[in-house]
Design a protein around this motif. Structure first.
Motif, short mmCIF file in Angstrom:
data_model
loop_
_atom_site.label_atom_id
_atom_site.label_comp_id
_atom_site.label_asym_id
_atom_site.label_seq_id
_atom_site.Cartn_x
_atom_site.Cartn_y
_atom_site.Cartn_z
N SER A 1 8.22 -3.78 0.53
CA SER A 1 9.51 -4.18 -0.05
C SER A 1 10.29 -2.99 -0.58
CB SER A 1 9.27 -5.21 -1.16
OG SER A 1 10.48 -5.54 -1.80
N GLU A 2 9.58 -2.10 -1.29
CA GLU A 2 10.28 -0.95 -1.88
C GLU A 2 10.70 0.05 -0.81
OE1 GLU A 2 12.15 0.84 -5.05
OE2 GLU A 2 11.21 -1.15 -4.86
N LEU A 3 9.87 0.24 0.22
CA LEU A 3 10.27 1.15 1.30
C LEU A 3 11.52 0.63 1.99
CD1 LEU A 3 7.12 2.51 3.19
CD2 LEU A 3 8.54 3.63 1.48
N GLU A 4 11.60 -0.68 2.17
CA GLU A 4 12.80 -1.25 2.79
C GLU A 4 14.02 -1.04 1.90
OE1 GLU A 4 11.50 -5.22 3.56
OE2 GLU A 4 10.71 -4.72 5.56
N ASN A 5 13.83 -1.11 0.58
CA ASN A 5 14.93 -0.79 -0.34
C ASN A 5 15.38 0.65 -0.21
OD1 ASN A 5 15.00 -3.36 -1.45
ND2 ASN A 5 13.64 -2.84 -3.16
N LEU A 6 14.44 1.54 0.18
CA LEU A 6 14.76 2.95 0.36
C LEU A 6 15.32 3.26 1.74
CD1 LEU A 6 11.59 4.47 -1.39
CD2 LEU A 6 13.94 4.55 -2.24
N GLY A 7 15.44 2.22 2.57
CA GLY A 7 16.07 2.40 3.88
C GLY A 7 15.12 2.58 5.04
N TYR A 8 13.83 2.42 4.81
CA TYR A 8 12.86 2.57 5.89
C TYR A 8 12.67 1.24 6.63
CZ TYR A 8 11.59 7.07 3.84
OH TYR A 8 11.62 8.36 3.36
N GLN A 9 12.17 1.35 7.85
CA GLN A 9 11.87 0.18 8.66
C GLN A 9 10.35 0.10 8.89
OE1 GLN A 9 14.16 -2.13 9.81
NE2 GLN A 9 15.65 -0.99 8.57
N ILE A 10 9.80 -1.08 8.63
CA ILE A 10 8.39 -1.32 8.85
C ILE A 10 8.25 -2.19 10.10
CG2 ILE A 10 6.21 -2.15 7.85
CD1 ILE A 10 7.59 0.06 6.24
N PRO A 11 7.52 -1.78 11.10
CA PRO A 11 6.54 -0.68 11.14
C PRO A 11 7.06 0.60 11.81
CG PRO A 11 6.16 -2.12 12.98
CD PRO A 11 7.36 -2.67 12.26
N ASP A 12 8.38 0.69 12.07
CA ASP A 12 8.89 1.85 12.81
C ASP A 12 8.58 3.16 12.09
OD1 ASP A 12 9.83 0.04 14.60
OD2 ASP A 12 11.92 0.12 13.93
N ASP A 13 8.76 3.18 10.78
CA ASP A 13 8.55 4.42 10.02
C ASP A 13 7.12 4.58 9.52
OD1 ASP A 13 11.25 5.50 10.08
OD2 ASP A 13 11.80 3.77 8.87
N VAL A 14 6.43 3.49 9.30
CA VAL A 14 5.03 3.56 8.88
C VAL A 14 4.39 2.20 9.14
CG1 VAL A 14 5.61 2.96 6.46
CG2 VAL A 14 3.43 4.09 6.99
N ALA A 15 3.21 2.24 9.74
CA ALA A 15 2.44 1.01 9.94
C ALA A 15 1.69 0.69 8.65
CB ALA A 15 1.46 1.17 11.09
N VAL A 16 1.46 -0.61 8.40
CA VAL A 16 0.78 -1.02 7.16
C VAL A 16 -0.26 -2.09 7.48
CG1 VAL A 16 1.04 -2.01 4.85
CG2 VAL A 16 2.86 -0.54 5.79
N ILE A 17 -1.44 -1.91 6.91
CA ILE A 17 -2.48 -2.94 7.00
C ILE A 17 -2.95 -3.28 5.59
CG2 ILE A 17 -4.37 -1.25 7.31
CD1 ILE A 17 -5.71 -3.30 9.16
N GLY A 18 -3.07 -4.57 5.31
CA GLY A 18 -3.54 -5.02 4.00
C GLY A 18 -4.94 -5.62 4.11
N PHE A 19 -5.36 -6.24 2.99
CA PHE A 19 -6.69 -6.85 2.95
C PHE A 19 -6.64 -8.12 2.12
CE2 PHE A 19 -7.31 -2.47 4.00
CZ PHE A 19 -8.38 -2.47 4.88
N ASP A 20 -7.30 -9.15 2.60
CA ASP A 20 -7.53 -10.46 1.96
C ASP A 20 -7.01 -11.63 2.79
OD1 ASP A 20 -8.86 -9.48 -0.28
OD2 ASP A 20 -7.00 -9.26 -1.43
N ASN A 21 -5.99 -11.39 3.65
CA ASN A 21 -5.36 -12.49 4.38
C ASN A 21 -4.88 -13.57 3.43
OD1 ASN A 21 -4.39 -13.82 6.69
ND2 ASN A 21 -6.27 -15.01 6.92
N SER A 22 -4.16 -13.15 2.40
CA SER A 22 -3.62 -14.08 1.41
C SER A 22 -2.35 -14.72 1.94
CB SER A 22 -3.32 -13.32 0.12
OG SER A 22 -2.32 -12.35 0.35
N GLU A 23 -1.81 -15.65 1.17
CA GLU A 23 -0.59 -16.36 1.58
C GLU A 23 0.57 -15.38 1.77
OE1 GLU A 23 -0.12 -19.61 2.46
OE2 GLU A 23 -2.31 -19.56 2.41
N ILE A 24 0.64 -14.37 0.90
CA ILE A 24 1.76 -13.43 1.00
C ILE A 24 1.71 -12.65 2.31
CG2 ILE A 24 0.67 -11.44 -0.15
CD1 ILE A 24 3.37 -11.08 -1.65
N SER A 25 0.51 -12.39 2.82
CA SER A 25 0.41 -11.66 4.08
C SER A 25 0.97 -12.48 5.24
CB SER A 25 -1.06 -11.29 4.37
OG SER A 25 -1.82 -12.42 4.73
N LYS A 26 0.82 -13.79 5.15
CA LYS A 26 1.36 -14.67 6.19
C LYS A 26 2.89 -14.70 6.12
CE LYS A 26 -2.82 -17.43 5.70
NZ LYS A 26 -3.38 -18.72 5.24
N LEU A 27 3.42 -14.69 4.90
CA LEU A 27 4.87 -14.79 4.71
C LEU A 27 5.59 -13.55 5.24
CD1 LEU A 27 5.00 -16.32 1.13
CD2 LEU A 27 5.57 -17.47 3.27
#
Length: 326
Positions: free
Chosen positions: A250-276
Motif C-alpha cells: 500500500s505504501e509503495l503504491e502511495n510512493l508511485g510504484y507498481q506491484i509487481p512491476d517494480d518489486v515482487a512480493v510474497i507473504g505468509f499465512d494465506n489470511s483474508e487480507i492476502s485474498k483481498l
C-alpha cells in the motif's frame, strides 16, 4: 428459588433421576426424562451451573489469551471457537495488550479453577513464568516452544521459508529482500537459517541492507520507505506476515510504484487480507493449527486420543509474483 428437589416432587421421580437428566449422564427412561423436562419447564428451573462445575471440577471453558488484534487472529479464532463448540466447550477471550499482569490474571483463572485450560496466541511473560502454571491445567500456544508441559501448535517455518525463496529464484528473482519479525523469536531464527541455506544452494549473497525487521517502530509502511531509499533495491520481497506485506504494498503504491512491476512480493499465512489484495502467499494450515491446539487441550482434559491434523505447507500463487527474465 426452585430446587432440584422441587422438580423431583413435581415429576414424581427421585432426585437422582433429575440429576441424571440435568447432567445428561447415566440412564433415564424416555418417559421419566420427559416428565423431568416438563417439570423443569413448568417450574422455570434453571440448573446451577456454578454448583455443578464445583462438584465436577470442570467449567467446560477454555481461556484464549491474545495481546491485541493481529491479522491471522480472525481465522485462527474462528477455527478454535468452532471446534470447541462441537465438543461442548466455551471460550473466554483475554485481550491483554501485552500487559504481563493482565496475562497473569488469566493464568490465575486457571489456577483457581475458573477455567479448565488455556491457549496463548502470543505471550507477554517469559516462558519460565508461564510453565509454572501448567500444573493447574493444560496449556497450549501458537508460538514455537519446545516444552514437555506446553503444547506448541507451530509448523516448520524453516521449510516454508526456504521453499518460498527457491520459488522466487526459479521465477527469476535473485535479489531478494527479507522482512522478518522479532529476532529472538524461534520462527525468525528458523527463517534466518533458511536464508543461509538457500544462499549456499544458489550461490547468492544477501546484502545487510536487504534485511528489515518489523517492530512497533518499523511496520510495513516504514519499511516501504526504507526500501524506497535504497540505491540498489531488492527486486523481490519475502515478508513474514500477510498484514505487513499489505502495508508494504500500500505504501509503495502511495510512493508511485507498481506491484509487481517494480518489486515482487510474497507473504505468509494465506489470511483474508492476502485474498483481498491478490497476494502470493504461503499457507501454513492456520485453521488446522488452531484445531490441533484445541485437540491437545481436549485430549488432556478428557484422557482422549483424538488424532491431530497433519499440517501441510502450500504456496498460493496470485498476482504479486510474476515470472521475470534474468
Amino acid at each position: 428459588m426452585t430446587t432440584i428437589i422441587d422438580v423431583a416432587k413435581k415429576a414424581n421421580v427421585s432426585k437422582s433421576t433429575v440429576s441424571r437428566v440435568v447432567s445428561n449422564k447415566g440412564y433415564v427412561s424416555e418417559t421419566s426424562r420427559q416428565k423431568v423436562l416438563a417439570a423443569m419447564e413448568e417450574l422455570a428451573y434453571v440448573p446451577n451451573s456454578i454448583a455443578r462445575n464445583l462438584q465436577s471440577g470442570e467449567t467446560k471453558t477454555i481461556g484464549f489469551i491474545v495481546p491485541h488484534f493481529i491479522d491471522p487472529l480472525s481465522v485462527f479464532l474462528e477455527a478454535f471457537l468452532s471446534i470447541a463448540r462441537q465438543h461442548g466447550y466455551y471460550v473466554t477471550i483475554f485481550f491483554t495488550d501485552s500487559d504481563q499482569q493482565k496475562e497473569i490474571d488469566a493464568f490465575n483463572q486457571l489456577k483457581y479453577k475458573q477455567i479448565d485450560a488455556l491457549f496463548i496466541l502470543t505471550k507477554a511473560n517469559e516462558w519460565n513464568v508461564i510453565t509454572t502454571y501448567a500444573k493447574y491445567g493444560p496449556i497450549a500456544t501458537w508460538q514455537r516452544i519446545d516444552s514437555p508441559v506446553i503444547y506448541s501448535a507451530y509448523v516448520d517455518h524453516y521449510q516454508g521459508y526456504f521453499d518460498s525463496l527457491l520459488y522466487l529464484y526459479e521465477k527469476g528473482y535473485d535479489q531478494i529482500g527479507h522482512v522478518l519479525g522479532n529476532q529472538k523469536n524461534l520462527n525468525t531464527k528458523a527463517r534466518l537459517k533458511a536464508i543461509k541455506d538457500f544462499e549456499t544452494q544458489c550461490t547468492l549473497h544477501t546484502p545487510e541492507e536487504f534485511y528489515f525487521y518489523d517492530s512497533p517502530h518499523a511496520n510495513g509502511r516504514t519499511i516501504a520507505h526504507q526500501w524506497h531509499a535504497l540505491p540498489n533495491k531488492p527486486n523481490a520481497m519475502a515478508i513474514y506476515s500477510d498484514a505487513v506485506a499489505a502495508q508494504f504494498i500500500s505504501e509503495l503504491e502511495n510512493l508511485g510504484y507498481q506491484i509487481p512491476d517494480d518489486v515482487a512480493v510474497i507473504g505468509f499465512d494465506n489470511s483474508e487480507i492476502s485474498k483481498l489484495i491478490h497476494l502470493t502467499t504461503v499457507d501454513y494450515s492456520l485453521r488446522y493449527q488452531a484445531e490441533n491446539a484445541f485437540i491437545y487441550l481436549y485430549n488432556q482434559l478428557n484422557q482422549q486420543q483424538v488424532p491431530f491434523h497433519p499440517l501441510p505447507i502450500t504456496l498460493i500463487e496470485r498476482k504479486t509474483v510474476p515470472k521475470r527474465k534474468r
